[in-house]
Write a protein that holds these residues in place. Structure first.
Motif, PDB file in Angstrom:
ATOM      1  N   TYR A 175      16.706   1.696   6.561  1.00  0.00           N
ATOM      2  CA  TYR A 175      15.766   1.828   5.449  1.00  0.00           C
ATOM      3  C   TYR A 175      14.395   2.301   5.929  1.00  0.00           C
ATOM      4  N   LEU A 176      13.959   1.841   7.090  1.00  0.00           N
ATOM      5  CA  LEU A 176      12.691   2.318   7.648  1.00  0.00           C
ATOM      6  C   LEU A 176      12.732   3.827   7.880  1.00  0.00           C
ATOM      7  N   VAL A 235       3.240   4.617   9.875  1.00  0.00           N
ATOM      8  CA  VAL A 235       2.645   3.371  10.369  1.00  0.00           C
ATOM      9  C   VAL A 235       3.599   2.204  10.107  1.00  0.00           C
ATOM     10  N   GLN A 236       4.230   2.211   8.943  1.00  0.00           N
ATOM     11  CA  GLN A 236       5.185   1.157   8.633  1.00  0.00           C
ATOM     12  C   GLN A 236       6.381   1.199   9.582  1.00  0.00           C
ATOM     13  N   VAL A 289       9.221  -1.318  14.056  1.00  0.00           N
ATOM     14  CA  VAL A 289       9.857  -1.243  15.373  1.00  0.00           C
ATOM     15  C   VAL A 289       9.179  -2.198  16.349  1.00  0.00           C
ATOM     16  N   VAL A 290       7.863  -2.290  16.297  1.00  0.00           N
ATOM     17  CA  VAL A 290       7.145  -3.217  17.185  1.00  0.00           C
ATOM     18  C   VAL A 290       7.546  -4.657  16.886  1.00  0.00           C
ATOM     19  N   GLN A 291       7.668  -4.997  15.621  1.00  0.00           N
ATOM     20  CA  GLN A 291       8.074  -6.358  15.290  1.00  0.00           C
ATOM     21  C   GLN A 291       9.493  -6.649  15.769  1.00  0.00           C
ATOM     22  N   ALA A 306       0.826  -1.211   0.000  1.00  0.00           N
ATOM     23  CA  ALA A 306       0.000   0.000   0.000  1.00  0.00           C
ATOM     24  C   ALA A 306       0.862   1.262   0.000  1.00  0.00           C
ATOM     25  N   THR A 307       1.927   1.258   0.773  1.00  0.00           N
ATOM     26  CA  THR A 307       2.810   2.420   0.819  1.00  0.00           C
ATOM     27  C   THR A 307       3.509   2.616  -0.513  1.00  0.00           C
TER      28      THR A 307
END
Length: 119
Positions: free
Chosen positions: A72-73, A47-48, A53-55, A8-9
């Motif tokens: 990269y994030l 959001v990504q 980070v949560v993962q 989607a991004t």
């Protein structure tokens, strides 16, 4: 990482690139509605970033290394806002070209993020 969010991004970034590319073709600078589009794409990248980070915090590991994945994030998150600020400095058609290029760069970063996570 979530494949749907990455897709989607990337698609939203390409749509933004096409939209701003069309504005550049018509010799127009970025307008308010382009900045709304940039905000939408930036929220998707945010959001990504949060999901990534949560993962990582849950103990999941990207196949090609955590450091490069986080880099990269962060780059993906900063890509469109940086292009937007640069387009504010250049209030000609080249501002629209800058945002279009930023959208293409973000789409490429999304492909690379997918590769880093999946290996």
């Amino acid at each position: 990482m979530l494949d749907g969010l990455t897709l989607a991004t990337g698609v939203a970034a390409l749509l933004l690139a096409a939209w701003c590319g069309w504005a550049a073709h018509r010799d127009q600078p970025t307008k308010d509605w382009h900045f709304i589009g940039m905000a939408v794409v930036s929220v998707l990248a945010l959001v990504q970033l949060v999901v990534g980070v949560v993962q990582l915090a849950r103990g999941e590991e990207p196949q090609q290394g955590t450091t490069i994945f986080v880099a990269y994030l962060l780059g993906a998150f900063a890509c469109i806002p940086a292009a937007g600020f640069m387009s504010l400095a250049e209030r000609t058609r080249w501002g629209s070209v800058t945002v279009a290029a930023g959208g293409v760069v973000l789409a490429v970063l999304e492909v690379r993020l997918y590769d880093i996570w999946r290996g």
